[in-house]
Design a protein around this motif. Sequence first.
Motif, PDB file in Angstrom:
ATOM      1  N   ASN A 166      10.539  -6.375   9.473  1.00  0.00           N
ATOM      2  CA  ASN A 166      10.155  -5.302   8.556  1.00  0.00           C
ATOM      3  C   ASN A 166       8.674  -4.959   8.723  1.00  0.00           C
ATOM      4  O   ASN A 166       7.967  -5.625   9.472  1.00  0.00           O
ATOM      5  CB  ASN A 166      10.461  -5.727   7.118  1.00  0.00           C
ATOM      6  N   ASN A 167       8.245  -3.917   8.001  1.00  0.00           N
ATOM      7  CA  ASN A 167       6.831  -3.536   8.152  1.00  0.00           C
ATOM      8  C   ASN A 167       5.927  -4.525   7.427  1.00  0.00           C
ATOM      9  O   ASN A 167       6.273  -5.045   6.359  1.00  0.00           O
ATOM     10  CB  ASN A 167       6.563  -2.079   7.727  1.00  0.00           C
ATOM     11  N   GLN A 168       4.777  -4.772   8.025  1.00  0.00           N
ATOM     12  CA  GLN A 168       3.797  -5.724   7.520  1.00  0.00           C
ATOM     13  C   GLN A 168       2.471  -4.987   7.401  1.00  0.00           C
ATOM     14  O   GLN A 168       1.837  -4.677   8.418  1.00  0.00           O
ATOM     15  CB  GLN A 168       3.670  -6.906   8.499  1.00  0.00           C
ATOM     16  N   GLU A 169       2.084  -4.683   6.178  1.00  0.00           N
ATOM     17  CA  GLU A 169       0.871  -3.886   5.981  1.00  0.00           C
ATOM     18  C   GLU A 169      -0.360  -4.768   5.795  1.00  0.00           C
ATOM     19  O   GLU A 169      -0.264  -6.000   5.671  1.00  0.00           O
ATOM     20  CB  GLU A 169       1.078  -2.938   4.790  1.00  0.00           C
ATOM     21  N   ASN A 170      -1.511  -4.111   5.780  1.00  0.00           N
ATOM     22  CA  ASN A 170      -2.785  -4.827   5.675  1.00  0.00           C
ATOM     23  C   ASN A 170      -3.787  -3.934   4.946  1.00  0.00           C
ATOM     24  O   ASN A 170      -3.740  -2.703   5.090  1.00  0.00           O
ATOM     25  CB  ASN A 170      -3.294  -5.126   7.096  1.00  0.00           C
TER      26      ASN A 170
ATOM     27  N   LEU B 210       1.688  -3.304  10.790  1.00  0.00           N
ATOM     28  CA  LEU B 210       2.631  -2.973  11.874  1.00  0.00           C
ATOM     29  C   LEU B 210       3.973  -2.502  11.305  1.00  0.00           C
ATOM     30  O   LEU B 210       4.443  -3.019  10.295  1.00  0.00           O
ATOM     31  CB  LEU B 210       2.853  -4.207  12.764  1.00  0.00           C
ATOM     32  N   CYS B 211       4.554  -1.531  11.993  1.00  0.00           N
ATOM     33  CA  CYS B 211       5.863  -0.996  11.592  1.00  0.00           C
ATOM     34  C   CYS B 211       6.973  -2.039  11.798  1.00  0.00           C
ATOM     35  O   CYS B 211       6.846  -2.963  12.608  1.00  0.00           O
ATOM     36  CB  CYS B 211       6.213   0.210  12.449  1.00  0.00           C
ATOM     37  N   ALA B 212       8.067  -1.796  11.113  1.00  0.00           N
ATOM     38  CA  ALA B 212       9.224  -2.691  11.184  1.00  0.00           C
ATOM     39  C   ALA B 212       9.791  -2.785  12.607  1.00  0.00           C
ATOM     40  O   ALA B 212      10.185  -3.861  13.059  1.00  0.00           O
ATOM     41  CB  ALA B 212      10.309  -2.177  10.247  1.00  0.00           C
ATOM     42  N   GLU B 213       9.832  -1.658  13.294  1.00  0.00           N
ATOM     43  CA  GLU B 213      10.447  -1.648  14.630  1.00  0.00           C
ATOM     44  C   GLU B 213       9.678  -2.532  15.595  1.00  0.00           C
ATOM     45  O   GLU B 213      10.255  -3.318  16.354  1.00  0.00           O
ATOM     46  CB  GLU B 213      10.486  -0.211  15.194  1.00  0.00           C
ATOM     47  N   ARG B 214       8.340  -2.376  15.556  1.00  0.00           N
ATOM     48  CA  ARG B 214       7.543  -3.177  16.497  1.00  0.00           C
ATOM     49  C   ARG B 214       7.526  -4.640  16.086  1.00  0.00           C
ATOM     50  O   ARG B 214       7.600  -5.527  16.930  1.00  0.00           O
ATOM     51  CB  ARG B 214       6.127  -2.600  16.616  1.00  0.00           C
TER      52      ARG B 214
ATOM     53  N   TYR C 287       0.834  -1.221   0.000  1.00  0.00           N
ATOM     54  CA  TYR C 287       0.000   0.000   0.000  1.00  0.00           C
ATOM     55  C   TYR C 287       0.858   1.256   0.000  1.00  0.00           C
ATOM     56  O   TYR C 287       0.697   2.128  -0.853  1.00  0.00           O
ATOM     57  CB  TYR C 287      -0.985  -0.045   1.179  1.00  0.00           C
ATOM     58  N   SER C 288       1.785   1.334   0.938  1.00  0.00           N
ATOM     59  CA  SER C 288       2.623   2.545   0.991  1.00  0.00           C
ATOM     60  C   SER C 288       3.828   2.429   0.048  1.00  0.00           C
ATOM     61  O   SER C 288       4.400   3.440  -0.338  1.00  0.00           O
ATOM     62  CB  SER C 288       3.141   2.758   2.413  1.00  0.00           C
ATOM     63  N   LYS C 289       4.213   1.217  -0.264  1.00  0.00           N
ATOM     64  CA  LYS C 289       5.440   0.967  -1.028  1.00  0.00           C
ATOM     65  C   LYS C 289       6.673   1.575  -0.340  1.00  0.00           C
ATOM     66  O   LYS C 289       7.674   1.894  -0.970  1.00  0.00           O
ATOM     67  CB  LYS C 289       5.309   1.472  -2.469  1.00  0.00           C
ATOM     68  N   PHE C 290       6.546   1.743   0.959  1.00  0.00           N
ATOM     69  CA  PHE C 290       7.644   2.258   1.769  1.00  0.00           C
ATOM     70  C   PHE C 290       8.161   1.089   2.600  1.00  0.00           C
ATOM     71  O   PHE C 290       7.465   0.581   3.480  1.00  0.00           O
ATOM     72  CB  PHE C 290       7.120   3.395   2.659  1.00  0.00           C
ATOM     73  N   HIS C 291       9.364   0.649   2.275  1.00  0.00           N
ATOM     74  CA  HIS C 291       9.878  -0.599   2.840  1.00  0.00           C
ATOM     75  C   HIS C 291      10.846  -0.302   3.981  1.00  0.00           C
ATOM     76  O   HIS C 291      11.921   0.250   3.748  1.00  0.00           O
ATOM     77  CB  HIS C 291      10.583  -1.405   1.750  1.00  0.00           C
ATOM     78  N   VAL C 292      10.424  -0.685   5.169  1.00  0.00           N
ATOM     79  CA  VAL C 292      11.246  -0.386   6.349  1.00  0.00           C
ATOM     80  C   VAL C 292      11.794  -1.689   6.923  1.00  0.00           C
ATOM     81  O   VAL C 292      11.100  -2.710   6.960  1.00  0.00           O
ATOM     82  CB  VAL C 292      10.413   0.364   7.419  1.00  0.00           C
ATOM     83  N   GLY C 293      13.050  -1.638   7.346  1.00  0.00           N
ATOM     84  CA  GLY C 293      13.675  -2.811   7.955  1.00  0.00           C
ATOM     85  C   GLY C 293      14.264  -2.434   9.303  1.00  0.00           C
ATOM     86  O   GLY C 293      14.647  -1.280   9.534  1.00  0.00           O
TER      87      GLY C 293
ATOM     88  N   LEU D 290      17.661   8.189   5.877  1.00  0.00           N
ATOM     89  CA  LEU D 290      17.432   8.278   7.322  1.00  0.00           C
ATOM     90  C   LEU D 290      15.977   8.536   7.745  1.00  0.00           C
ATOM     91  O   LEU D 290      15.441   9.599   7.488  1.00  0.00           O
ATOM     92  CB  LEU D 290      18.306   9.403   7.880  1.00  0.00           C
ATOM     93  N   ILE D 291      15.366   7.558   8.342  1.00  0.00           N
ATOM     94  CA  ILE D 291      14.037   7.794   8.922  1.00  0.00           C
ATOM     95  C   ILE D 291      14.125   7.680  10.440  1.00  0.00           C
ATOM     96  O   ILE D 291      14.999   7.005  10.982  1.00  0.00           O
ATOM     97  CB  ILE D 291      12.955   6.822   8.396  1.00  0.00           C
ATOM     98  N   THR D 292      13.197   8.348  11.084  1.00  0.00           N
ATOM     99  CA  THR D 292      13.111   8.263  12.544  1.00  0.00           C
ATOM    100  C   THR D 292      11.787   7.588  12.897  1.00  0.00           C
ATOM    101  O   THR D 292      10.803   7.747  12.179  1.00  0.00           O
ATOM    102  CB  THR D 292      13.191   9.667  13.188  1.00  0.00           C
ATOM    103  N   PRO D 293      11.763   6.806  13.963  1.00  0.00           N
ATOM    104  CA  PRO D 293      10.584   5.979  14.260  1.00  0.00           C
ATOM    105  C   PRO D 293       9.350   6.774  14.668  1.00  0.00           C
ATOM    106  O   PRO D 293       9.460   7.859  15.241  1.00  0.00           O
ATOM    107  CB  PRO D 293      11.055   5.090  15.417  1.00  0.00           C
ATOM    108  N   CYS D 294       8.196   6.202  14.380  1.00  0.00           N
ATOM    109  CA  CYS D 294       6.927   6.856  14.733  1.00  0.00           C
ATOM    110  C   CYS D 294       6.736   6.815  16.250  1.00  0.00           C
ATOM    111  O   CYS D 294       7.424   6.089  16.972  1.00  0.00           O
ATOM    112  CB  CYS D 294       5.761   6.179  14.014  1.00  0.00           C
ATOM    113  N   GLY D 295       5.758   7.559  16.716  1.00  0.00           N
ATOM    114  CA  GLY D 295       5.509   7.665  18.162  1.00  0.00           C
ATOM    115  C   GLY D 295       5.170   6.332  18.801  1.00  0.00           C
ATOM    116  O   GLY D 295       5.650   6.019  19.900  1.00  0.00           O
TER     117      GLY D 295
HETATM  118  N1  THU Z   1       6.840   2.528   8.980  1.00  0.00           N
HETATM  119  C1  THU Z   1       7.696   1.731   9.686  1.00  0.00           C
HETATM  120  O1  THU Z   1       7.710   0.505   9.521  1.00  0.00           O
HETATM  121  N2  THU Z   1       8.544   2.333  10.553  1.00  0.00           N
HETATM  122  C2  THU Z   1       8.660   3.672  10.728  1.00  0.00           C
HETATM  123  O2  THU Z   1       9.478   4.109  11.525  1.00  0.00           O
HETATM  124  C3  THU Z   1       7.816   4.578   9.973  1.00  0.00           C
HETATM  125  C4  THU Z   1       6.761   3.954   9.143  1.00  0.00           C
HETATM  126  C5  THU Z   1       5.969   1.895   8.016  1.00  0.00           C
HETATM  127  C6  THU Z   1       4.507   1.884   8.351  1.00  0.00           C
HETATM  128  C7  THU Z   1       3.880   1.751   6.990  1.00  0.00           C
HETATM  129  O3  THU Z   1       3.872   0.382   6.619  1.00  0.00           O
HETATM  130  C8  THU Z   1       4.843   2.488   6.066  1.00  0.00           C
HETATM  131  O4  THU Z   1       6.080   2.554   6.784  1.00  0.00           O
HETATM  132  C9  THU Z   1       4.395   3.885   5.687  1.00  0.00           C
HETATM  133  O5  THU Z   1       4.089   4.639   6.800  1.00  0.00           O
END
Ligand code: THU
Length: 158
Positions: free
Chosen positions: A60-64, A71-75, A40-46, A106-111
Amino acid sequence: MKELKLETRVEVYAVGELDNIYRQLYEAAFEASKKAYAPYSKFHVGAAVLLENGEILSGNNQENAAYPSGLCAERTTLFYAGARYPDAAVQILAIAAMKDGERVDLITPCGACRQVMLETEQRYNKPMKVLLCGKEEAYLVPSATALLPFCFSKSDLI
Ligand code: THU
């Protein structure tokens, strides 16, 4: 009136300057991002963690289709580590992202992830270093607490 000043100290490294274990985690986080499920986002986080027992795990992130169920990659990674090795403190968490097959700078984690990172750190009562991986540089944050000042945590429940 008085003022409170909150300070976060971050070390900035050129990628080539990273010590062996940090470089390993840097690469593991980027590698893990390639296996993200992010249609969905095509934003690949590891993310990659070093545990105190020496294990390196990644996730990594697992979308739905029902977006908030993803869920985000960090969690994903921290819960996976907690599920596999509940007694092992997390010493370092590295985070990286890719978009269109390119490394993201460089990305920083969500809240929500910061909140989970904080709980992980407090659970083991040892600082968890956080490595934010960019293309040319990596930021090393000394602890999860440093990323979430004025946090709500288990001590507030007492
Ligand atoms: N996402 C992460 O996995 N980690 C972050 O720190 C920021 C966002 C994911 C959530 C979603 O799958 C996608 O990136 C776009 O927000």
